[in-house]
Motif scaffolding. Structure first.
Motif, short mmCIF file in Angstrom:
data_model
loop_
_atom_site.label_atom_id
_atom_site.label_comp_id
_atom_site.label_asym_id
_atom_site.label_seq_id
_atom_site.Cartn_x
_atom_site.Cartn_y
_atom_site.Cartn_z
N VAL A 1 0.85 -1.19 0.00
CA VAL A 1 0.00 0.00 0.00
C VAL A 1 0.89 1.24 0.00
N ASP A 2 0.32 2.35 -0.44
CA ASP A 2 1.12 3.57 -0.65
C ASP A 2 1.84 4.03 0.62
N SER A 3 1.20 3.87 1.77
CA SER A 3 1.77 4.39 3.01
C SER A 3 3.06 3.69 3.44
N VAL A 4 3.34 2.52 2.88
CA VAL A 4 4.54 1.78 3.27
C VAL A 4 5.50 1.57 2.11
N LYS A 5 5.13 1.99 0.91
CA LYS A 5 6.00 1.81 -0.25
C LYS A 5 7.35 2.49 -0.03
N GLY A 6 8.41 1.76 -0.36
CA GLY A 6 9.75 2.30 -0.18
C GLY A 6 10.30 2.10 1.22
N ARG A 7 9.44 1.68 2.17
CA ARG A 7 9.90 1.44 3.55
C ARG A 7 9.75 -0.02 3.95
N PHE A 8 8.69 -0.66 3.52
CA PHE A 8 8.43 -2.06 3.85
C PHE A 8 8.63 -2.94 2.62
N ALA A 9 9.00 -4.18 2.85
CA ALA A 9 9.15 -5.13 1.75
C ALA A 9 8.63 -6.50 2.19
N VAL A 10 7.64 -6.99 1.45
CA VAL A 10 7.09 -8.31 1.74
C VAL A 10 7.83 -9.35 0.89
N SER A 11 8.06 -10.52 1.47
CA SER A 11 8.70 -11.61 0.74
C SER A 11 8.22 -12.93 1.32
N ARG A 12 8.54 -14.02 0.65
CA ARG A 12 8.15 -15.32 1.15
C ARG A 12 9.16 -16.37 0.74
N ASP A 13 9.25 -17.42 1.55
CA ASP A 13 10.08 -18.57 1.26
C ASP A 13 9.13 -19.75 1.13
N ASN A 14 8.84 -20.14 -0.10
CA ASN A 14 7.85 -21.20 -0.32
C ASN A 14 8.32 -22.55 0.22
N LYS B 127 9.81 -23.01 2.94
CA LYS B 127 9.60 -23.01 4.39
C LYS B 127 8.17 -22.60 4.76
N ASN B 128 7.33 -22.34 3.76
CA ASN B 128 5.96 -21.86 4.02
C ASN B 128 5.97 -20.67 4.97
N THR B 129 6.87 -19.76 4.72
CA THR B 129 7.04 -18.62 5.62
C THR B 129 6.95 -17.30 4.87
N LEU B 130 6.26 -16.37 5.48
CA LEU B 130 6.07 -15.02 4.95
C LEU B 130 6.87 -14.05 5.80
N TYR B 131 7.43 -13.03 5.17
CA TYR B 131 8.23 -12.04 5.89
C TYR B 131 7.73 -10.63 5.58
N LEU B 132 8.02 -9.73 6.51
CA LEU B 132 7.80 -8.31 6.25
C LEU B 132 8.99 -7.55 6.84
N GLN B 133 9.84 -7.03 5.98
CA GLN B 133 10.95 -6.19 6.41
C GLN B 133 10.43 -4.76 6.50
N MET B 134 10.53 -4.19 7.69
CA MET B 134 10.01 -2.84 7.92
C MET B 134 11.17 -1.92 8.30
N ASP B 135 11.45 -0.97 7.45
CA ASP B 135 12.51 0.01 7.69
C ASP B 135 11.90 1.41 7.83
N SER B 136 12.70 2.33 8.33
CA SER B 136 12.26 3.73 8.49
C SER B 136 10.90 3.79 9.17
N LEU B 137 10.77 3.07 10.25
CA LEU B 137 9.48 2.99 10.93
C LEU B 137 9.07 4.33 11.53
N LYS B 138 7.77 4.57 11.50
CA LYS B 138 7.19 5.81 12.00
C LYS B 138 6.21 5.49 13.14
N PRO B 139 5.95 6.44 14.02
CA PRO B 139 4.97 6.18 15.09
C PRO B 139 3.62 5.72 14.55
N GLU B 140 3.23 6.22 13.39
CA GLU B 140 1.93 5.82 12.82
C GLU B 140 1.91 4.38 12.30
N ASP B 141 3.06 3.71 12.32
CA ASP B 141 3.10 2.29 11.97
C ASP B 141 2.75 1.41 13.18
#
Length: 121
Positions: free
Chosen positions: A60-73, A75-89
């Protein structure tokens, strides 16, 4: 029974980073699209990012450029790398998965229990 277990939440200062994980377990034929949602106090749950089984990602627009979703099929595992976190997160973050239990099943939706992310100095 399919279970989704999130981990990786916590308290972080503004500008910091966190990496969330969501491990899917149980008997299933196919683990299809997966996603991260979040719910802040007094607000509705909202989509953060979603990724298909072939790796096509949407943020979504509010996290573009800061968050990155990925998965390892494997391992059946989903990830969310969150950088430049803000209080509104700050929110409880939930993972979600679309699953076929059998080859001829309809799509079933499963949710994890949520993990708290707090961004504060």
């Amino acid at each position: 029974q399919v279970q989704l277990v999130e981990s990786g939440g916590g308290l972080v200062q503004p500008g910091g980073s966190l990496r969330l994980s969501c491990a899917a377990s149980g008997s299933m034929f196919s683990l299809n699209a997966m996603g991260w949602y979040r719910q802040a106090p007094g607000k509705q749950r909202e989509l953060v990012a979603r990724i298909s089984a072939d790796g096509t990602a949407h943020h979504v627009d509010s996290v573009k450029g800061r968050f990155a979703v990925s998965r390892d099929n494997a391992k059946n595992t989903l990830y969310l790398q969150m950088d430049s976190l803000k209080p509104e997160d700050t929110a409880v973050y939930y993972c979600n998965a679309e699953v076929w239990l059998t080859p001829y099943d309809t799509t079933r939706i499963y949710w994890g229990q949520g993990t708290q992310v707090t961004v504060s100095s």
